[in-house]
Write an enzyme that holds these catalytic residues in place. Sequence first.
Site, PDB file in Angstrom:
ATOM      1  N   GLY B  11       0.707  -1.283  -0.053  1.00 24.50           N
ATOM      2  CA  GLY B  11       0.041   0.139  -0.069  1.00 24.50           C
ATOM      3  C   GLY B  11       0.937   1.182   0.033  1.00 24.50           C
ATOM      4  N   GLY B  13      -0.459   4.448   0.096  1.00 23.42           N
ATOM      5  CA  GLY B  13      -1.053   5.617   0.532  1.00 23.42           C
ATOM      6  C   GLY B  13      -0.162   6.460   1.353  1.00 23.42           C
ATOM      7  N   PHE B  14      -0.850   7.207   2.169  1.00 25.98           N
ATOM      8  CA  PHE B  14      -0.168   8.255   3.188  1.00 25.98           C
ATOM      9  C   PHE B  14       0.754   7.590   3.983  1.00 25.98           C
ATOM     10  CE2 PHE B  14      -3.580  11.318   2.016  1.00 25.98           C
ATOM     11  CZ  PHE B  14      -2.792  12.101   1.655  1.00 25.98           C
ATOM     12  N   VAL B  79      -1.955  -7.600  -4.422  1.00 25.22           N
ATOM     13  CA  VAL B  79      -1.725  -8.620  -3.421  1.00 25.22           C
ATOM     14  C   VAL B  79      -3.212  -9.252  -3.346  1.00 25.22           C
ATOM     15  CG1 VAL B  79      -1.274  -9.111  -0.925  1.00 25.22           C
ATOM     16  CG2 VAL B  79       0.052  -7.180  -2.244  1.00 25.22           C
ATOM     17  N   GLU B 171     -18.737  17.661   2.467  1.00 25.55           N
ATOM     18  CA  GLU B 171     -17.669  18.183   1.257  1.00 25.55           C
ATOM     19  C   GLU B 171     -18.510  17.768  -0.092  1.00 25.55           C
ATOM     20  OE1 GLU B 171     -13.536  18.142   3.524  1.00 25.55           O
ATOM     21  OE2 GLU B 171     -14.089  16.686   2.505  1.00 25.55           O
ATOM     22  N   ASP B 300      -5.544   3.345   8.205  1.00 32.46           N
ATOM     23  CA  ASP B 300      -6.835   3.087   8.041  1.00 32.46           C
ATOM     24  C   ASP B 300      -7.020   1.562   8.442  1.00 32.46           C
ATOM     25  OD1 ASP B 300      -7.531   5.702   7.781  1.00 32.46           O
ATOM     26  OD2 ASP B 300      -8.763   5.271   6.010  1.00 32.46           O
ATOM     27  N   ALA B 316      -6.042  11.127   7.286  1.00 32.53           N
ATOM     28  CA  ALA B 316      -4.615  11.141   6.641  1.00 32.53           C
ATOM     29  C   ALA B 316      -3.441  11.590   7.559  1.00 32.53           C
ATOM     30  CB  ALA B 316      -4.829  12.549   5.389  1.00 32.53           C
ATOM     31  N   GLN B 317      -3.758  12.551   8.276  1.00 33.08           N
ATOM     32  CA  GLN B 317      -2.737  12.872   9.257  1.00 33.08           C
ATOM     33  C   GLN B 317      -2.343  11.728  10.262  1.00 33.08           C
ATOM     34  OE1 GLN B 317      -3.615  16.108  12.194  1.00 33.08           O
ATOM     35  NE2 GLN B 317      -5.793  15.740  11.784  1.00 33.08           N
TER      36      GLN B 317
END
Lengths: 437, 437
Positions: B11, B13-14, B79, B171, B300, B316-317
Amino acid sequence: MQQPQRIVIVGAGFAGLEVAKALGKAGIDVTIIDRHNHHLFQPLLYQVATAALSAPDIAEPIRRIVRRYPSTKVLFGEVAGIDRDGRRVLLSDGEAIRYDVLILATGSVPGYFGRDDWAAVSPGLKTIEDARKIRSELLLAFEIAERATDPVTQERLMTIAIIGGGPTGVELAGSIAELSRYTLARDFRNIRPESARIILVEAGPRLLPAFSEKLSEYAAERLQRLGVKILTNKAVDHLSDGELGIAGERIGVGLVLWAAGVAASPLAREVGVETDWLGRLIVDDTLRVRGEENIFALGDVAHFADADGRPLPGLAQVAKQQGMHLGHSLARHLTHGDALVPFTYRSRGNTAIIGRHAAVFEQGRFKVKGWIAWLAWAIIHIYLLIGFQSRVLVSVQWLWRYATYDRGARLIARETTPKARPGPKAASRKRKRHEKT
Amino acid sequence: MQQPQRIVIVGAGFAGLEVAKALGKAGIDVTIIDRHNHHLFQPLLYQVATAALSAPDIAEPIRRIVRRYPSTKVLFGEVAGIDRDGRRVLLSDGEAIRYDVLILATGSVPGYFGRDDWAAVSPGLKTIEDARKIRSELLLAFEIAERATDPVTQERLMTIAIIGGGPTGVELAGSIAELSRYTLARDFRNIRPESARIILVEAGPRLLPAFSEKLSEYAAERLQRLGVKILTNKAVDHLSDGELGIAGERIGVGLVLWAAGVAASPLAREVGVETDWLGRLIVDDTLRVRGEENIFALGDVAHFADADGRPLPGLAQVAKQQGMHLGHSLARHLTHGDALVPFTYRSRGNTAIIGRHAAVFEQGRFKVKGWIAWLAWAIIHIYLLIGFQSRVLVSVQWLWRYATYDRGARLIARETTPKARPGPKAASRKRKRHEKT
């Protein structure tokens, strides 16, 4: 013909859109039908295919372009046929749209000279979807080569062939060469993307046959300096997944792109009248389809003979000029009863881009090459892009790429799965290697 | 553990990317596997879904991000499973990658609380493909409404429901409301896009439950001013194509978007250890999976309990901080033999954007709302976007949208054909109308 007439335009490319705008300015009711919701700035499509621009940068909603004309309606739908006797356009969802005047501006599709089976293995570049698909497959070839271990497979995957040495072929070859040599060069560990073989195949004796020999030579020389292998006087005789046959010889390839020919949009046949060897509708000097009173055709779908009896080339400027002409001519005809005016084409010159600092431009005896031609090309194309936002964004991206050789749109679509591509040999070899990791 | 260890990160991601970068900086060999070739800046994904940004603007090739670290390998593949006993990651194409240390950072997927049949009619927003699909369906709803004639069908098509009143739901609702009220408003002839019904459904008592009540109220008030209908304390009990059931009542809808919940990436289950109610792997304070010596999880996909015993939120943080932490901790562990360091989360505050000039920001007792919060949000997000080019482009697009309410990425993918959407009633009514045209 007198108002109110039901005017239907099929196709919102350069030709159809100009007709719609001219009629819209005159306040005449018109319906423009397209199977995309956007107008596409096709001259820059090769940049989407080679990861330099994003698709939305060169696509503008048709509705937005014509929204200032209240009498212009946009219909988002696919035309499947034409009922000439009933004067109806038939949509693929079963609807029928009546017309009094029909204007066909449906453009062209890749033409395979009767070898339609080649379409599946050698995609052409006409739509946003084509460009995204080519971008994915191009980047994927390098990704799979990175995972392969045997050099033969890697070399095959990193062999990209482009069939057709016209402006599109030259632009694709140059842009792919720059992508592999500069943008991707430092990103891989097992392969050297800069060693990719880019092959440009042309059946005729030289590249860019529409240009003078001097500019052809310049283009060939610049492409060779970028590492492109140019094969002229070579006809393709075999195409299958992973293999290209040229003049009896077979070459393993990772991707083959088709830029060798186009044919008229298949809708032209639906009119049920005579078409030329590329399936184009033959039009008179007012752009009316020969023998038809109320059907017009223009742009790539039309065969308009110039003074020498040769059809005008399939260029954006031809389509645009014809669109503006027919729009004004028809507007005056419908509102004032004036006769339709004959169209005359005024070439604004031909241009092809090879790479950074390298382009050719030719108008009659006036010929330019090198960075001046490149700069002129860039300025003209930014100016021509519809919509101020796109111009700004494209300028920023070009400046950025110019400064860094970087590309911003290196997106492989998830629909194109990595497992789908490698041949059986590659897969078994790869497994062996990873077992060792 | 001692070098050389085979370290595999799944992965990019962040979370995964930060681990890769920290290990890369330390010169440690690492393989990062992702089924996309790009890292996605997910906080701005809703802007791609609502036609404000292009997909490549918020996607960056993983290879490009880590290319400065020669010891970092990128593997583009999917994967499919984990062979814990054999210490192998199994790819969907049949390959197996051995590891000594496995780091799982595969993120989350939309969670439907056991109603997996809802996934097909109410897409969530996690990938570029999701965003493009939602964008196409959203724009398509208006296109089909334009072609419909009966007001009931038009009203149904122009009813867009968003399930879930957290930041993503808020949003999406705000951005869709602005799209219909400003961007599309003048582009149609038969419908008034500004009359579209945007419904935001929240099962709990108020929007943005993670924020203070004052900011919740502000968000609700601003959304209502944009015309969004807010339904709180309402649970969805039915979802089918074109119909939404809330608290026993049925509402005809053109599109339903899912922002009500997430679940851990299904790969978490493959580890074969205990997971929490969302399928997340339970990790200790060093981010090691409970009971496993050499498997880590973060972002996550991990359940990391804070001081109160509650799992950290899926932000995300959190992912980014955990990634940086684990990367550094593991690098020192592997190179110097230091013990793994416990992770502590430091909230940088929560933010949600409602629309132009309207956002909320909260960090502990510090609360801001309105245009200051909006400006801070815009600056922070541009800054956080990886890659200088994206930042410039996104800034230009935002400035443009700010000045004009226009949107640049209104592209309907051709895969989504116009005929695919309308219900049988709509189709027959439409045909009737066009016969009359």
